[in-house]
Write a protein that holds these residues in place. Sequence first.
Motif: not given
Length: 277
Positions: A55-59, A83-84, A90-91, A114-115
């Motif tokens: 996930l990190r860095g993805a849009d 949630r992660e 990564v919304r 999850s928001g």
Amino acid sequence: MTENTRNMTVLVTGATGRTGRRVAEAARAAGLTVRAASRAQGFDWQDASTWPGALRGADAAYLMYPTDVGSPAATEAIGALAREAVGLGVRRLVLLSSRGEERAWPTEEALKASGADWTIVRAAWFSQNFSEGPLVEGLRHRELVFPAGEVREPFIDVRDIADVVVAVLTGGDRYVGQELAISGPRLLTFREAVAEISEATGSELTYTPVTARQYGDSLAGFGVPPEEVEFLVDLFESLLDGRNSYLSDGVQQILGRAPRDFTDFAREAAAAGVWKA
């Protein structure tokens, strides 16, 4: 495509599967950067420790749970991963769900809670279930045994699902917070679908309807775990009861064109030799 999506990196789960592979292809064709997530790439829905690196860095992310979106495991995993994702910035999350499947609602609610900036794509039965899923082997042996009775379904080509997902991802805020229902352009019984495949292949294929329980007993005989058999029996008894015997215009509304027809799918798959024994 909006300016802020031009350099978008999209995480695609199930990237080697029926829908994920097409989503990845369509996203690349639209100029997006695709981060493929599958077990081959080290992503595992059953192992949350593999999620942050993916996930990190993805849009944005396309979420497809590999067994069934209506399973309790899917609800737990989708909610936790969403949630992660939000926690890592990564919304924008798009979930593939199943049209008419009430069991999927808890999973959809977990995503909403999850928001995230979420969109849910509720798809009808895939045309490619006949060419890439568990039904293929039966068709190669000239008989499809399945618990669908004479129910009519608006089979959808997974390439249309992929095109819709990419349109949603590149549409800015247009589809945020929406539940989108998509289907193929016409209703067919499974018997009629098999007849179209038969015509496309030039082979005599038959469709034999059975009860969901009979189908479950057959699955058990092939070694499918009892809890999975029971889930599938309940799923087929409810989902194939005629509740989906109507068309949804999501493909037309989102893509501005008609959905692909089952006849075209059958001819293309037959030409590729999918159902040759």
